[in-house]
Each structure stands twice: as structure tokens, then as C-alpha cells.
Design an enzyme around this catalytic site. Sequence first.
Site, PDB file in Angstrom:
ATOM      1  N   PRO A  24       0.717  -1.404   0.085  1.00 54.81           N
ATOM      2  CA  PRO A  24      -0.148  -0.067   0.020  1.00 54.81           C
ATOM      3  C   PRO A  24       0.923   1.202   0.000  1.00 54.81           C
ATOM      4  O   PRO A  24       1.624   1.291   0.579  1.00 54.81           O
ATOM      5  CB  PRO A  24      -0.720  -0.235   1.217  1.00 54.81           C
ATOM      6  CG  PRO A  24      -0.122  -1.256   2.297  1.00 54.81           C
ATOM      7  CD  PRO A  24       0.707  -2.138   1.203  1.00 54.81           C
ATOM      8  N   ALA A  58      -3.129   3.315   2.050  1.00 62.84           N
ATOM      9  CA  ALA A  58      -3.980   3.876   3.378  1.00 62.84           C
ATOM     10  C   ALA A  58      -5.398   4.375   3.252  1.00 62.84           C
ATOM     11  O   ALA A  58      -5.177   5.629   2.681  1.00 62.84           O
ATOM     12  CB  ALA A  58      -2.994   4.400   4.280  1.00 62.84           C
ATOM     13  N   TYR A 182       0.627   5.173  13.261  1.00 66.63           N
ATOM     14  CA  TYR A 182      -0.616   5.844  13.177  1.00 66.63           C
ATOM     15  C   TYR A 182      -1.439   5.185  14.371  1.00 66.63           C
ATOM     16  O   TYR A 182      -1.019   4.745  15.289  1.00 66.63           O
ATOM     17  CB  TYR A 182      -1.314   5.467  11.931  1.00 66.63           C
ATOM     18  CG  TYR A 182      -0.614   5.906  10.748  1.00 66.63           C
ATOM     19  CD1 TYR A 182      -0.103   7.380  10.560  1.00 66.63           C
ATOM     20  CD2 TYR A 182       0.315   5.189   9.579  1.00 66.63           C
ATOM     21  CE1 TYR A 182       0.552   7.983   9.595  1.00 66.63           C
ATOM     22  CE2 TYR A 182       0.924   5.958   8.656  1.00 66.63           C
ATOM     23  CZ  TYR A 182       1.032   7.043   8.798  1.00 66.63           C
ATOM     24  OH  TYR A 182       2.057   7.821   7.628  1.00 66.63           O
ATOM     25  N   ARG A 230      -1.235  -5.055   9.065  1.00 64.25           N
ATOM     26  CA  ARG A 230       0.120  -4.479   9.051  1.00 64.25           C
ATOM     27  C   ARG A 230       0.541  -3.979  10.326  1.00 64.25           C
ATOM     28  O   ARG A 230      -0.215  -3.051  10.946  1.00 64.25           O
ATOM     29  CB  ARG A 230      -0.008  -3.510   8.115  1.00 64.25           C
ATOM     30  CG  ARG A 230       1.446  -2.852   7.878  1.00 64.25           C
ATOM     31  CD  ARG A 230       1.822  -2.061   6.708  1.00 64.25           C
ATOM     32  NE  ARG A 230       2.412  -2.832   5.567  1.00 64.25           N
ATOM     33  CZ  ARG A 230       3.137  -2.231   4.688  1.00 64.25           C
ATOM     34  NH1 ARG A 230       3.389  -0.997   4.668  1.00 64.25           N
ATOM     35  NH2 ARG A 230       3.648  -3.080   3.555  1.00 64.25           N
ATOM     36  N   GLY A 323       7.113  -2.070  -2.531  1.00 64.91           N
ATOM     37  CA  GLY A 323       6.931  -0.704  -2.494  1.00 64.91           C
ATOM     38  C   GLY A 323       7.635  -0.026  -3.535  1.00 64.91           C
ATOM     39  O   GLY A 323       7.069   0.054  -4.924  1.00 64.91           O
TER      40      GLY A 323
HETATM   41  C1  FNR Z   1       4.685   3.997   1.534  1.00 65.65           C
HETATM   42  N1  FNR Z   1       4.201   3.185   2.630  1.00 65.65           N
HETATM   43  C2  FNR Z   1       3.080   2.823   3.062  1.00 65.65           C
HETATM   44  N2  FNR Z   1       2.744   2.016   3.941  1.00 65.65           N
HETATM   45  C3  FNR Z   1       1.584   1.605   4.262  1.00 65.65           C
HETATM   46  O1  FNR Z   1       1.232   0.830   5.328  1.00 65.65           O
HETATM   47  N3  FNR Z   1       0.678   2.347   3.842  1.00 65.65           N
HETATM   48  C4  FNR Z   1       0.672   3.313   3.081  1.00 65.65           C
HETATM   49  O2  FNR Z   1      -0.336   4.062   2.596  1.00 65.65           O
HETATM   50  C5  FNR Z   1       2.051   3.679   2.707  1.00 65.65           C
HETATM   51  N4  FNR Z   1       2.405   4.862   1.667  1.00 65.65           N
HETATM   52  C6  FNR Z   1       3.442   4.811   1.244  1.00 65.65           C
HETATM   53  C7  FNR Z   1       3.653   5.633   0.305  1.00 65.65           C
HETATM   54  C8  FNR Z   1       4.931   5.591  -0.519  1.00 65.65           C
HETATM   55  C9  FNR Z   1       4.980   6.628  -1.749  1.00 65.65           C
HETATM   56  C10 FNR Z   1       6.063   4.875  -0.096  1.00 65.65           C
HETATM   57  C11 FNR Z   1       7.293   4.942  -0.994  1.00 65.65           C
HETATM   58  C12 FNR Z   1       5.709   4.015   0.924  1.00 65.65           C
HETATM   59  C13 FNR Z   1       5.292   2.214   3.073  1.00 65.65           C
HETATM   60  C14 FNR Z   1       5.375   0.882   1.874  1.00 65.65           C
HETATM   61  O3  FNR Z   1       4.253   0.238   2.037  1.00 65.65           O
HETATM   62  C15 FNR Z   1       6.446  -0.067   2.083  1.00 65.65           C
HETATM   63  O4  FNR Z   1       6.239  -0.528   3.442  1.00 65.65           O
HETATM   64  C16 FNR Z   1       7.835   0.662   2.413  1.00 65.65           C
HETATM   65  O5  FNR Z   1       8.121   1.688   1.172  1.00 65.65           O
HETATM   66  C17 FNR Z   1       9.091  -0.320   2.261  1.00 65.65           C
HETATM   67  O6  FNR Z   1       8.892  -1.123   1.100  1.00 65.65           O
HETATM   68  P1  FNR Z   1      10.066  -0.829  -0.136  1.00 65.65           P
HETATM   69  O7  FNR Z   1       9.563   0.601  -0.556  1.00 65.65           O
HETATM   70  O8  FNR Z   1      11.399  -0.891   0.325  1.00 65.65           O
HETATM   71  O9  FNR Z   1       9.743  -2.031  -0.974  1.00 65.65           O
END
Ligand code: FNR
Length: 355
Positions: A24, A58, A182, A230, A323
Amino acid sequence: MSVLLYSPLQIKNLTLKNRIVISPMCQYSSVDGFASDWHLVHLGSRASGGAGLIIQEATAVSPEARISPDDMGIWKDEHIEKLASINEFIISQNSVPGIQLAHAGRKASCSSPWNGHKKLDATQGGWETVAPSAIRFQDADTLPLALDKAGIDKVIADFKAATKRAVKAGFQVMEIHAAHGYLLHSFLSPLSNKRTDDYGGSFDNRIRLTLEVVEAVKSEWPKDLPLFVRISASDWAEGGWDIEESVLLSKTLKDKGVDLIDVSSGALVPYQKIPVEQGYQVPFAEKIKKASGIMTGAVGLITDATQAEEILLMGKADLILFGRESLRNPNLGLTFAADLDVEVQWPKQYERAKK
Ligand code: FNR
């Protein structure tokens, strides 16, 4: 030998065609909570790009649950229509639409990242934030309001009503956001929760709101569809929520019928110390899976097919969430297959690009 990343996974009555999940990610591209064509293109292209499950960003259960005024929401029936049409497209691509329901708590009322991610006051379109206790996330923030029992009950009711709408919109996987500082995470952690009532103090009291939200969501969510939570497995800060408490919570959630823990970490306090490296959160997913017997999702700096396959082969997780790599490469469900020498069907429109 069969490649695990591309082997189907059945959870309850739903089968994911592979273990590749789009994590997400907030897009800060909504007006009044509504999904837009940006979301159709963003989520839709990752579905046509071969991922087995797309978890939508989210999504706020109430207006005050948003991180920013630009967040996606599902607090009114009018939000359903566009979400439903995006979900239809995702399903037409042989992928699965999931939603992450969220309440930003004391980290709400900020501008979007490209507007500086600053706290907004009422004159700037902001609102009063809520928390377990009147403790700021960071010094510059205004004090959040400590929720009273009526406020807690409203949060639970908002998650329940949002779930009802998510079912109507056709989502097939539900994820409750209890990570990243959160609202739910801030109740879990002793660093942000100093309450002296039934919702603070002991471990059982700190997990109470998360469990009540799970129950409320379950009361609306179809019994044959997957339910994920999560969590941040560690606050990476002294005296904070940690992996041992995460294992205990995961056992309880498993007993309550949760199917999978999506294992992230951190973001509760700004002074956290995270040893960031490739796959740095995977050991948490492994520990939770082995100690509590629940399925886990691994996320965080997992960037290539071989790394993902190894995590699955070693039995450290059941799903791999991508992500940022999926922002760089919307087609990773297609291109990783070639990396692992697996034959997958490409969209017919793209077949001439298949190697
Ligand atoms: C996120 N992440 C995130 N996590 C989550 O639980 N809900 C969300 O809405 C968001 N929003 C979000 C926006 C953007 C632009 C990024 C880059 C990241 C965290 C994401 O889901 C993930 O857990 C982390 O980015 C780590 O994974 P990667 O990017 O290393 O694969």
C-alpha cells in the site's frame, strides 16, 4: 523445481496467482477522499503488470483519519463507485484488489510530501488530531487530543462502516493498518500510550483497540475472504513496542481469525534508530511466522526476484510486498518471471515485448 514466487497461494476461498504483492502506498491524489483516474492508472497498471495482489493505499475511515487532505478515503457511500470500477479492472487483469483501512491518529493533518509534509492548522485546511494520550509525534506538532471512550467507540464504528463499503466496492483482501505510528500503532506502543484506563498500561490493554477494530471489521468482512493486519514489529527505540510483543499480538490475532501479518517496522517516534539495509525487516516476518504459526508478508528493501524467491524458499514469509521497486517497475510481476525462468501470460496487448 517450481518457483515459489510464482506458485499460487490460497487463503480462505481466495487464490492469489503468485506471491507478488504491491505494498500500500499513499498517492496524495484524492479530493475529498475520492479515488481518481490517477488511481485507476496507478493500481491498474500494476495489475496488468502481473502482481498477484494490489493493496490500495492507506484509505481513511473518516475525514480526520487522513494523513493529508489529499488522502484516499472510504467514509461515505459516494466513494464506492469509483473504487468499484478500479477493482473491476484489477480483477479483469487476473489480479486481486485489496484495501488498507487506516486512521492516521496524531500523524494526521499534514500537507502532502511535495507540499513539505507540514502540520496544517485550521486556517490551512487542517484539523485537530487524536491519539491515545496528549503526546506529540514531534516537537513542532500541536498537541493531539487524547481520545475519550466515546471517541474510541467512534473510531471502531468508522472502521466497521468503512469495511461495509469496502465489501460493496468489491475488494477481496482487507488489511487493517496498525503500523507506522498511526492511531492503532500509537495505542500499541508504551511510548505513545500513557493511558490509565482499559486502553493503556498492560500489554492486554494496549492491544485492546486493535483487537476491537479487528472484531468490528470481521463483523462486516466476508468470512471466506482474507484479513491481514500490518504492524510495525519494532519501534526501534528504547522502551518501545518490540518483536516479542509483536509475536504475542500475532498469536492473538491468529486466534481471532486474522490470516496474515504484513510485517513492517518503525515510524512511531522521530528518534528511532533503524539499521536500514536490503531486507532489513525480513527477520521480523520470519520470527513472527515461526513463533506464532501465522502467515506473514515480508516488506522493505526487497528489490529483485532472486532475493524474493530466497525469502520464500527459506520459509521466512508467505508473500512478498514491493513498494518503491513497484513504482520504478510497474511490470515487475511480468519481468521477474523472466528473471526466474518462469513462463507467465502477458497482457495480449504487450505480448510483442515479451522476451
Ligand atoms: C509508503 N508506505 C506505506 N505503507 C503503508 O502501510 N500504507 C501506506 O499508505 C503507505 N504509503 C506509502 C507511500 C509511498 C510513496 C511509499 C514509498 C511508501 C510504505 C510501503 O508500503 C513499504 O512498506 C515501504 O516503502 C518499504 O518497502 P519498499 O519500498 O522498500 O519496497
